[in-house]
Design an enzyme around this catalytic site. Structure first.
Site, PDB file in Angstrom:
ATOM      1  N   GLY A 158       0.834  -1.194   0.000  1.00 43.62           N
ATOM      2  CA  GLY A 158       0.000   0.000   0.000  1.00 43.62           C
ATOM      3  C   GLY A 158       0.865   1.238   0.000  1.00 43.62           C
ATOM      4  O   GLY A 158       2.099   1.161   0.060  1.00 43.62           O
ATOM      5  N   SER A 159       0.222   2.392  -0.079  1.00 41.67           N
ATOM      6  CA  SER A 159       0.961   3.652  -0.119  1.00 41.67           C
ATOM      7  C   SER A 159       0.118   4.764   0.475  1.00 41.67           C
ATOM      8  O   SER A 159      -1.042   4.569   0.828  1.00 41.67           O
ATOM      9  CB  SER A 159       1.340   3.997  -1.566  1.00 41.67           C
ATOM     10  OG  SER A 159       0.175   4.190  -2.353  1.00 41.67           O
ATOM     11  N   GLY A 160       0.724   5.939   0.597  1.00 39.72           N
ATOM     12  CA  GLY A 160      -0.007   7.106   1.053  1.00 39.72           C
ATOM     13  C   GLY A 160      -0.384   7.099   2.517  1.00 39.72           C
ATOM     14  O   GLY A 160      -1.278   7.831   2.927  1.00 39.72           O
ATOM     15  N   SER A 161       0.264   6.271   3.327  1.00 43.11           N
ATOM     16  CA  SER A 161      -0.050   6.137   4.758  1.00 43.11           C
ATOM     17  C   SER A 161      -1.454   5.603   5.001  1.00 43.11           C
ATOM     18  O   SER A 161      -1.970   5.687   6.113  1.00 43.11           O
ATOM     19  CB  SER A 161       0.119   7.476   5.491  1.00 43.11           C
ATOM     20  OG  SER A 161       1.461   7.877   5.500  1.00 43.11           O
ATOM     21  N   GLY A 163      -4.198   3.199   6.009  1.00 41.41           N
ATOM     22  CA  GLY A 163      -4.240   2.032   6.883  1.00 41.41           C
ATOM     23  C   GLY A 163      -3.113   1.959   7.885  1.00 41.41           C
ATOM     24  O   GLY A 163      -2.962   0.959   8.579  1.00 41.41           O
ATOM     25  N   ARG A 283      10.297   5.353  -6.910  1.00 39.76           N
ATOM     26  CA  ARG A 283       9.653   6.401  -7.696  1.00 39.76           C
ATOM     27  C   ARG A 283      10.022   7.757  -7.115  1.00 39.76           C
ATOM     28  O   ARG A 283      10.620   7.844  -6.038  1.00 39.76           O
ATOM     29  CB  ARG A 283       8.130   6.237  -7.640  1.00 39.76           C
ATOM     30  CG  ARG A 283       7.632   6.148  -6.202  1.00 39.76           C
ATOM     31  CD  ARG A 283       6.135   6.183  -6.082  1.00 39.76           C
ATOM     32  NE  ARG A 283       5.669   5.821  -4.742  1.00 39.76           N
ATOM     33  CZ  ARG A 283       5.745   6.594  -3.680  1.00 39.76           C
ATOM     34  NH1 ARG A 283       6.279   7.787  -3.776  1.00 39.76           N
ATOM     35  NH2 ARG A 283       5.293   6.182  -2.506  1.00 39.76           N
TER      36      ARG A 283
END
Length: 432
Positions: A158-161, A163, A283
């Site tokens: 996952g990404s973007g914090s 969870g 990235r």
């Protein structure tokens, strides 16, 4: 004469338009392949050619690129991720198939799995927090006991914090484990939770192109238990020795993970034992990081990344040295945004380079405890840290908004929307 096309897989509401504009400045025709082009407002606004295709289907993408290749000279392929980093793996596979410059998909894939990444870094002697992986509540609890509370729970992929939460006691551990495993969190693969030691200390981040460190910045997060970035600054106020330690560990990360082609973003916490790697992202960090680096050093990372993608020579030389910083505007409550203003006043403050609001009035706001809580940002630059910080504060003080809380019955059905842009992954705090 065939048009020289740059293929962009999916889009990004933050960085996407910057890539489109950079491609056009370089004389290329950007074409976006997306499962849902309507997600990205800038495509229609900029009049960008888009093709609807299942971007989770590699064969479908190969067929579409082959069809385009009959009428265009495809000079390169790259892509973005809002919340699904498998896009970067797909881009690597497409580049391999069409014999174009690109990242190693195997390296990207193992990097996107946080548990695999942790294992490889630990085996190479890179300092990382203690960690375990768990697929059920029993193993989560046992892992937390072994590591010792407080711990961070996060999805292994996952990404973007999204969870991610700090669990300071047994009740919070049970609560967040239940949230992740009981159907509220959307899993893109089999549920696996990374249980991780809470590495305490200041946050830093490094942006790298190839094996060259472009800059090292610092970030400030909101209060626990979440990790919502509130401000980021580059360069970080580090001594030469501190800078060198982060640089050395960054290079060790690249070697351990088989990276070193194209952009990499690495996040750290400086603990009592020194710098500890929180995450390696294969990235560029999302906006506003590219803008900050451009302001600080005169290096246009997006243009240089495109040059790399098309096999051209890049130029990462610094043109100047300033301090650049961004302050995120964060919703202070759930409800309906009545109004937000002060943007023009803030933009008029000398030294402010950008003021951007992500949402419109009458938008429902439901805070998520991650990057989706951002409702805007202000960017500034000057010759010193102190001056830049003062400029930011002066500008932010001119911005105001009003949010009417939902009725006591709670948010209206269907209002749990992404209130932030997919600026995505510009997260410099432990837990992301």
């Amino acid at each position: 004469m065939e048009r020289r096309a740059l293929i962009l897989v999916e889009g990004h509401r933050g960085s996407g338009v910057l890539y489109v504009q950079a491609a056009q400045r370089l004389g290329f025709h950007p074409i976006t392949l997306s499962a849902d082009p309507a997600r990205y407002d800038y495509l229609a606004a900029e009049g960008i050619e888009t093709i609807r295709v299942d971007t989770d289907n590699l064969d479908a993408l190969i067929r579409e690129c082959s069809r385009l290749g009959a009428t265009h000279d495809i000079v390169g392929i790259t892509g973005f991720s809002g919340d699904d980093e498998s896009v970067y793996v797909t881009v690597g596979k497409l580049c391999r198939h069409f014999d174009l410059p690109g990242p190693n998909p195997a390296s990207i894939e193992q990097c996107c799995d946080k548990f695999t990444q942790r294992q490889l870094l630990a085996e190479a002697g890179v300092p990382v927090p203690a960690f375990r992986v768990a697929a059920n509540a029993t193993v989560v609890e046992r892992s937390a006991v072994e590591i010792g509370l407080p711990v961070i729970l996060k999805p292994a992929v996952g990404s973007g914090s999204i969870g991610v939460r700090l669990c300071r006691n047994a009740d919070e551990l049970v609560e967040h484990t239940t949230y992740l495993l009981a159907g509220k969190h959307i899993w893109r693969s089999s549920p696996r939770i990374l249980v991780e030691e809470f590495a305490q200390g200041p946050s830093y981040w490094a942006d790298i192109m190839g094996d060259q460190i472009i800059g090292i910045g610092t970030g400030d997060c909101g209060p626990p238990p979440h990790f919502v970035c509130r401000e980021c600054t580059i360069p970080a106020p580090l001594t030469d020795d501190e800078h060198e330690r982060i640089a050395e560990i960054s290079m060790s990360c690249l070697r351990a993970l088989g990276l070193g082609w194209g952009p990499t973003g690495i996040e750290f916490r400086w603990t009592k034992c020194g710098p500890v790697v929180i995450e390696v992202n294969p990235r560029l960090h999302g906006t506003p990081t590219p803008q900050l680096i451009h302001l600080a050093y005169g290096v246009d990372l997006i243009t240089q990344h495109i040059k790399l993608v098309i096999g051209d020579e890049w130029d990462l030389r610094r043109r100047h040295s300033q301090t650049a910083a961004a302050r995120f505007l964060i919703a202070d409550r759930d409800g309906i945004l009545d109004w937000i203003d002060g943007g023009s006043r803030a933009a008029a403050v000398p030294g402010v380079t950008e003021v951007k609001f992500y949402i419109e009035p009458k938008t429902p706001i439901v805070r998520q405890g991650d990057y989706r809580d951002w409702i805007g940002h202000v960017i500034a630059a000057s010759s010193s840290h102190a001056q830049t910080k003062a400029i930011l504060q002066r500008a932010v003080d001119l911005v105001d908004w009003s949010i009417t809380p939902f009725p006591s019955t709670g948010a209206p059905e269907g209002s749990e929307i992404l209130i932030g842009t997919e600026t995505g992954q510009s997260h410099f705090c432990s837990g992301s």
